[in-house]
Design an enzyme around this catalytic site. Structure first.
Site, PDB file in Angstrom:
ATOM      1  N   LYS A  88       0.841  -1.210  -0.055  1.00  0.00           N
ATOM      2  CA  LYS A  88      -0.018   0.077   0.035  1.00  0.00           C
ATOM      3  C   LYS A  88       0.851   1.259   0.130  1.00  0.00           C
ATOM      4  O   LYS A  88       0.524   2.118  -0.594  1.00  0.00           O
ATOM      5  CB  LYS A  88      -1.038   0.046   1.332  1.00  0.00           C
ATOM      6  CG  LYS A  88      -1.465   1.306   1.540  1.00  0.00           C
ATOM      7  CD  LYS A  88      -2.459   1.239   2.767  1.00  0.00           C
ATOM      8  CE  LYS A  88      -1.794   1.724   4.150  1.00  0.00           C
ATOM      9  NZ  LYS A  88      -1.452   2.952   4.359  1.00  0.00           N
ATOM     10  N   ASN A  89       2.074   1.291   0.873  1.00  0.00           N
ATOM     11  CA  ASN A  89       2.747   2.416   1.024  1.00  0.00           C
ATOM     12  C   ASN A  89       3.453   2.639  -0.225  1.00  0.00           C
ATOM     13  O   ASN A  89       4.377   3.755  -0.304  1.00  0.00           O
ATOM     14  CB  ASN A  89       3.457   2.430   2.275  1.00  0.00           C
ATOM     15  CG  ASN A  89       2.606   2.652   3.538  1.00  0.00           C
ATOM     16  OD1 ASN A  89       1.307   2.833   3.275  1.00  0.00           O
ATOM     17  ND2 ASN A  89       3.034   2.605   4.734  1.00  0.00           N
TER      18      ASN A  89
ATOM     19  N   CYS B  48      -5.220   7.601   9.790  1.00  0.00           N
ATOM     20  CA  CYS B  48      -5.266   6.901  11.151  1.00  0.00           C
ATOM     21  C   CYS B  48      -4.987   7.889  12.335  1.00  0.00           C
ATOM     22  O   CYS B  48      -4.108   8.859  12.204  1.00  0.00           O
ATOM     23  CB  CYS B  48      -4.247   5.755  11.111  1.00  0.00           C
ATOM     24  SG  CYS B  48      -4.919   4.424  10.325  1.00  0.00           S
TER      25      CYS B  48
ATOM     26  N   ASP C 161       4.829   0.684  11.819  1.00  0.00           N
ATOM     27  CA  ASP C 161       3.402   0.164  11.566  1.00  0.00           C
ATOM     28  C   ASP C 161       3.535  -1.195  12.048  1.00  0.00           C
ATOM     29  O   ASP C 161       2.544  -2.057  12.151  1.00  0.00           O
ATOM     30  CB  ASP C 161       3.447   0.135  10.107  1.00  0.00           C
ATOM     31  CG  ASP C 161       3.091   1.467   9.566  1.00  0.00           C
ATOM     32  OD1 ASP C 161       2.881   2.517  10.273  1.00  0.00           O
ATOM     33  OD2 ASP C 161       2.719   1.414   8.351  1.00  0.00           O
TER      34      ASP C 161
ATOM     35  N   ARG D 285      -8.434  -0.716   5.004  1.00  0.00           N
ATOM     36  CA  ARG D 285      -7.597   0.498   4.247  1.00  0.00           C
ATOM     37  C   ARG D 285      -6.145  -0.095   3.922  1.00  0.00           C
ATOM     38  O   ARG D 285      -5.639   0.189   2.860  1.00  0.00           O
ATOM     39  CB  ARG D 285      -7.202   1.235   5.153  1.00  0.00           C
ATOM     40  CG  ARG D 285      -8.473   2.127   5.488  1.00  0.00           C
ATOM     41  CD  ARG D 285      -8.352   3.308   6.484  1.00  0.00           C
ATOM     42  NE  ARG D 285      -7.258   4.133   5.892  1.00  0.00           N
ATOM     43  CZ  ARG D 285      -6.905   5.352   6.162  1.00  0.00           C
ATOM     44  NH1 ARG D 285      -6.871   5.681   7.529  1.00  0.00           N
ATOM     45  NH2 ARG D 285      -5.683   6.036   5.640  1.00  0.00           N
TER      46      ARG D 285
HETATM   47  C1  UD1 Z   1       4.246   6.637   6.108  1.00  0.00           C
HETATM   48  C2  UD1 Z   1       3.437   5.714   6.246  1.00  0.00           C
HETATM   49  C3  UD1 Z   1       2.817   5.126   7.327  1.00  0.00           C
HETATM   50  C4  UD1 Z   1       4.043   4.948   8.242  1.00  0.00           C
HETATM   51  C5  UD1 Z   1       4.942   6.317   8.450  1.00  0.00           C
HETATM   52  C6  UD1 Z   1       6.177   6.165   9.191  1.00  0.00           C
HETATM   53  C7  UD1 Z   1       2.524   5.879   3.738  1.00  0.00           C
HETATM   54  C8  UD1 Z   1       1.176   6.165   2.966  1.00  0.00           C
HETATM   55  N1  UD1 Z   1       2.227   5.805   5.163  1.00  0.00           N
HETATM   56  O1  UD1 Z   1       3.637   7.781   6.726  1.00  0.00           O
HETATM   57  O2  UD1 Z   1       2.139   3.893   7.179  1.00  0.00           O
HETATM   58  O3  UD1 Z   1       3.565   4.690   9.521  1.00  0.00           O
HETATM   59  O4  UD1 Z   1       5.545   6.636   6.846  1.00  0.00           O
HETATM   60  O5  UD1 Z   1       7.009   5.247   8.603  1.00  0.00           O
HETATM   61  O6  UD1 Z   1       3.399   5.610   3.354  1.00  0.00           O
HETATM   62  N2  UD1 Z   1       5.974  14.838  10.312  1.00  0.00           N
HETATM   63  C9  UD1 Z   1       5.946  16.042  10.993  1.00  0.00           C
HETATM   64  N3  UD1 Z   1       5.701  17.055   9.917  1.00  0.00           N
HETATM   65  C10 UD1 Z   1       5.512  16.570   8.431  1.00  0.00           C
HETATM   66  C11 UD1 Z   1       5.536  15.265   8.088  1.00  0.00           C
HETATM   67  C12 UD1 Z   1       5.628  14.326   9.186  1.00  0.00           C
HETATM   68  O7  UD1 Z   1       5.951  16.477  11.820  1.00  0.00           O
HETATM   69  O8  UD1 Z   1       5.349  17.440   7.576  1.00  0.00           O
HETATM   70  C13 UD1 Z   1       5.986  13.856  11.564  1.00  0.00           C
HETATM   71  C14 UD1 Z   1       4.859  13.292  11.701  1.00  0.00           C
HETATM   72  O9  UD1 Z   1       3.928  13.686  12.645  1.00  0.00           O
HETATM   73  C15 UD1 Z   1       5.136  11.846  12.468  1.00  0.00           C
HETATM   74  C16 UD1 Z   1       6.402  11.497  11.618  1.00  0.00           C
HETATM   75  O10 UD1 Z   1       6.934  12.788  11.104  1.00  0.00           O
HETATM   76  O11 UD1 Z   1       5.210  11.788  13.701  1.00  0.00           O
HETATM   77  C17 UD1 Z   1       6.570  10.700  10.497  1.00  0.00           C
HETATM   78  O12 UD1 Z   1       5.847  10.724   9.753  1.00  0.00           O
HETATM   79  P1  UD1 Z   1       5.977  10.378   8.117  1.00  0.00           P
HETATM   80  O13 UD1 Z   1       7.290   9.775   8.100  1.00  0.00           O
HETATM   81  O14 UD1 Z   1       5.809  11.531   7.414  1.00  0.00           O
HETATM   82  O15 UD1 Z   1       4.694   9.188   7.856  1.00  0.00           O
HETATM   83  P2  UD1 Z   1       3.694   9.465   6.797  1.00  0.00           P
HETATM   84  O16 UD1 Z   1       4.461   9.731   5.440  1.00  0.00           O
HETATM   85  O17 UD1 Z   1       2.528   9.864   7.199  1.00  0.00           O
END
Ligand code: UD1
Length: 417
Positions: A23-24, A116, A306, A386
């Protein structure tokens, strides 16, 4: 598909599971297809609710996007810069569709993404990186409006945290921007490597994906291609943890153990047998499961956040103590306020009625139910859908007693075409 999962636990798992596409990886690849001027085919994509949401986002941008058997084909040039609000709000990854629209149309509008509820999930890193590339970002209530009055240009960007999503957004923007981008502090997850491989196959010039410095030469236009997305290391982790919890022997094929090795090593330490092949692994558990002591999640190559709830479910069946600290999201474990979950040995799990709190938390409840004595019901299964396609039939094939109790259909059941 609607309906509760009804599980009678206590049966070991036996057999082989072929791990489906991730999915990711699929979600960012679908966002990337907005950059391509000829058709994109993603091969063997699992039918997930988040994939459906992504198709709706592509359609709202004016592309044709749909199933051809188990492949997805996306074609047509995006002509609308406003993403469908319902679909965008449903899924955090909707933010990934903005950078390509911005690059191609000079404007992207969306609503602040949902997903989520596992902690505050801001998009500041996505937006500040895009701003360095020439974008102007403003929020109007729940709406987010991005414009690039003079187009996007390459930039030197350093992320303060290696966010997976922000790295993907900036890769997508950089692939279509004018000039060179250097992204430092980038996420190193294998899904980033998959996205870079796809972009390069489409004619982009991305170097260094998988390391913390990625260099991109912007290109005016990319062509489409046919691409098989990488395997889902979290689905593989799910079946490995299910086998650890319920016992038995499961072979997981089509997914290199290297990309979820930390999880496999912890299971080994807890008393599971783990036999490594190049593209497969055999996990077995016939004796008792022991606690893992203290473990931590982290960014890749550490234990994936995850996988934490899935591992926690297996730890519930161990005969000594474990704890998991999640350093990535502050509310990873719906059942505790803090970042650390402590699991003490109990008197054995018994079946119960529970509701999935989020995607991986829901899968964790299913794992616990497989190991519990008696019958369990898991509700709120739309959250599990999902990220898992055909979860119940796959488990049933391994010998679990699990079925979906479907609710009366409202006649709007989705069909493939
Ligand atoms: C992706 C994955 C999710 C996984 C996560 C971490 C997808 C669709 N989802 O989510 O399954 O759990 O990586 O491996 O690929 N953050 C900020 N600012 C930002 C972006 C992120 O502060 O602009 C923080 C978030 O709040 C969180 C952390 O960084 O605490 C990790 O987020 P991120 O690596 O961006 O995860 P996702 O891309 O949302």
């Amino acid at each position: 598909m609607e309906g509760d999962l009804i599980i009678t636990g206590g049966r070991p798992l036996n057999g082989t599971v072929r791990i489906p596409a991730a999915k990711n990886s699929v979600l960012p690849l679908l966002a990337a297809s907005l950059l391509c001027s000829s058709p994109v085919r993603l091969r063997a994509v699992p039918e997930l609710a988040d994939v459906d949401t992504s198709l709706q986002l592509l359609q709202s941008a004016g592309c044709e996007a749909g199933w051809q058997g188990s492949d997805i084909v996306v074609q047509g040039v995006p002509g609308v810069c406003r993403l469908g609000a319902d679909a965008a709000a449903r899924m955090r990854a909707s933010i990934l569709f903005c950078a390509p629209l911005l690059a191609r149309l000079g404007r992207a509008e969306t609503v602040l993404p949902g997903g989520c509820r596992i902690g505050a999930r801001p998009v500041d890193l996505h937006l500040s990186g895009l701003a360095q590339m020439g974008a102007v970002c403003r929020a109007e209530g729940e709406r987010l409006i991005l414009t690039a009055p003079s187009g996007l240009h390459g930039a030197e960007i350093t992320l303060r945290f290696p966010s997976v999503g922000a790295t993907e957004t900036l890769l997508l923007a950089a692939a279509a921007a004018q000039g060179k981008t250097v992204l430092r502090g980038a996420a190193r997850e294998p899904e980033i490597v998959d996205l870079a491989a796809f972009l390069n196959r489409c004619g982009a010039c991305v170097q260094g994906a998988g390391s913390s410095t990625i260099r991109v030469e912007g290109r005016r236009s990319l062509s489409g291609c046919s691409f098989a997305p990488m395997a889902d290391r979290i689905v593989a982790s799910t079946f490995a943890c299910a086998c650890a919890a319920a016992g038995g022997r499961v072979e997981l094929t089509g997914c290199a153990p290297e990309i979820y090795r930390p999880l496999l090593e912890i299971l080994e330490q807890m008393g599971c047998g783990v036999k490594y092949g190049p593209e497969s692994v055999v996990v077995s558990r016939f004796g008792r499961l022991h606690g893992a002591g203290k473990v931590f999640t982290g960014v890749y190559p550490a234990l994936a956040t995850d996988a934490a709830p899935l591992l926690a479910a297996a730890m519930l069946t161990a005969d000594s103590e474990s704890s998991i600290e999640d350093v990535v999201f502050e509310r990873r474990f719906a059942c505790t306020e803090g970042r650390t979950l402590c699991i003490l040995p109990g008197t054995g799990l018994k079946g119960a009625n529970t509701a999935a709190p989020d995607l991986r938390g829901g899968a964790a409840l299913v794992i616990a139910a497989l190991a519990a004595q008696g019958k369990s019901r898991v509700t709120n299964t739309a959250l599990i859908d999902r990220g898992y396609a055909g979860f119940a039939p796959m488990l049933a094939k391994l010998g679990s007693e699990i079925r979906r109790e479907t609710r009366p259909s409202d006649g709007t059941e989705k069909k493939r075409h």
